[in-house]
Motif scaffolding. Sequence first.
Motif, PDB file in Angstrom:
ATOM      1  N   VAL A  82       0.859  -1.183   0.000  1.00  0.00           N
ATOM      2  CA  VAL A  82       0.000   0.000   0.000  1.00  0.00           C
ATOM      3  C   VAL A  82       0.897   1.234   0.000  1.00  0.00           C
ATOM      4  O   VAL A  82       1.716   1.417   0.900  1.00  0.00           O
ATOM      5  N   ASP A  83       0.741   2.065  -1.014  1.00  0.00           N
ATOM      6  CA  ASP A  83       1.567   3.275  -1.120  1.00  0.00           C
ATOM      7  C   ASP A  83       0.764   4.356  -1.834  1.00  0.00           C
ATOM      8  O   ASP A  83       0.038   4.061  -2.788  1.00  0.00           O
TER       9      ASP A  83
ATOM     10  N   ILE B  53      -1.542  -1.475  -4.114  1.00  0.00           N
ATOM     11  CA  ILE B  53      -2.728  -0.658  -3.860  1.00  0.00           C
ATOM     12  C   ILE B  53      -2.295   0.791  -3.679  1.00  0.00           C
ATOM     13  O   ILE B  53      -1.489   1.101  -2.797  1.00  0.00           O
ATOM     14  N   ASN B  54      -2.818   1.660  -4.515  1.00  0.00           N
ATOM     15  CA  ASN B  54      -2.517   3.091  -4.439  1.00  0.00           C
ATOM     16  C   ASN B  54      -3.503   3.740  -3.469  1.00  0.00           C
ATOM     17  O   ASN B  54      -4.634   4.055  -3.826  1.00  0.00           O
ATOM     18  N   ASP B  55      -3.080   3.891  -2.209  1.00  0.00           N
ATOM     19  CA  ASP B  55      -3.976   4.418  -1.182  1.00  0.00           C
ATOM     20  C   ASP B  55      -3.139   4.899  -0.004  1.00  0.00           C
ATOM     21  O   ASP B  55      -1.913   4.762   0.013  1.00  0.00           O
ATOM     22  N   LEU B  56      -3.827   5.429   1.000  1.00  0.00           N
ATOM     23  CA  LEU B  56      -3.178   5.967   2.192  1.00  0.00           C
ATOM     24  C   LEU B  56      -3.071   4.917   3.292  1.00  0.00           C
ATOM     25  O   LEU B  56      -3.938   4.039   3.412  1.00  0.00           O
ATOM     26  N   ALA B  57      -2.043   5.056   4.112  1.00  0.00           N
ATOM     27  CA  ALA B  57      -1.793   4.092   5.194  1.00  0.00           C
ATOM     28  C   ALA B  57      -2.981   3.979   6.137  1.00  0.00           C
ATOM     29  O   ALA B  57      -3.334   2.884   6.576  1.00  0.00           O
ATOM     30  N   GLN B  58      -3.617   5.100   6.453  1.00  0.00           N
ATOM     31  CA  GLN B  58      -4.708   5.061   7.434  1.00  0.00           C
ATOM     32  C   GLN B  58      -5.958   4.352   6.914  1.00  0.00           C
ATOM     33  O   GLN B  58      -6.881   4.075   7.681  1.00  0.00           O
ATOM     34  N   ASN B  59      -5.989   4.026   5.623  1.00  0.00           N
ATOM     35  CA  ASN B  59      -7.119   3.292   5.056  1.00  0.00           C
ATOM     36  C   ASN B  59      -6.891   1.781   5.031  1.00  0.00           C
ATOM     37  O   ASN B  59      -7.710   1.030   4.505  1.00  0.00           O
TER      38      ASN B  59
ATOM     39  N   VAL C  73      -1.183   6.281  16.081  1.00  0.00           N
ATOM     40  CA  VAL C  73      -1.982   5.355  16.893  1.00  0.00           C
ATOM     41  C   VAL C  73      -3.147   4.801  16.072  1.00  0.00           C
ATOM     42  O   VAL C  73      -3.449   3.601  16.129  1.00  0.00           O
ATOM     43  N   GLU C  74      -3.793   5.664  15.307  1.00  0.00           N
ATOM     44  CA  GLU C  74      -4.908   5.218  14.460  1.00  0.00           C
ATOM     45  C   GLU C  74      -4.443   4.132  13.480  1.00  0.00           C
ATOM     46  O   GLU C  74      -5.092   3.086  13.320  1.00  0.00           O
ATOM     47  N   THR C  75      -3.298   4.360  12.847  1.00  0.00           N
ATOM     48  CA  THR C  75      -2.774   3.404  11.860  1.00  0.00           C
ATOM     49  C   THR C  75      -2.292   2.128  12.542  1.00  0.00           C
ATOM     50  O   THR C  75      -2.577   1.017  12.073  1.00  0.00           O
TER      51      THR C  75
END
Length: 198
Positions: free
Chosen positions: A61-62, A87-93, A121-123
């Motif tokens: 994921v990057d 996957i082209n997306d954000l870490a928090q997703n 913390v969320e990630t």
Amino acid sequence: RNRLKIVENNLEKEILRIINQNSEKRINFLTIGGGSARGIVEVLSKHSGELNGWEISVINVDKSLKAIELGRELAKKFGLYNNFKWINDLAQNVGNLVDKNSIDIVEMVGLLDYFRDEKAVETFSKIYDILKESGLFMVGNIVPNKEQPFISRLGWPKMYYRKAPDLSRLLIESGFLEKNGEIIFEPLKNHIIAIIRK
């Protein structure tokens, strides 16, 4: 380079541990913000003999399409293209992208430097959820060092420098147990890497 060596050494140890203990003959990796995933590619290539007959899956994921393209080229070069999913997306997703309790090894080295504590913390909490029981998480952070003022003057994106107790606290707040991990300093003492089990 020193961080990469630590990551690769611990990847190797964990792969060999799983080979000796896992009868499913399957290893699921996740790398977050890992760019080309060079460390994972090189270790999988090195241990291709022991992993013959195993099902190997790597999710990368990057948010950078350029990094993903570099990863695709590298995986092709090492004959591992079919083992990867980009996957082209954000870490928090990541919690929406990967099933819970499905991953053996998560690697996130080089990205946490740009996360404030709340986002970290969320990630981490989402990573905890997607790890299998006894799954391994590797995460790195830059520590306060003499280059800090120079980098900030360059107009580099804001970085969050953390000492070992700071990184431990974030992991504990996310559900990890301190007794299940260790923090390693790379030789130049500019970075720390936490190696921790769910």
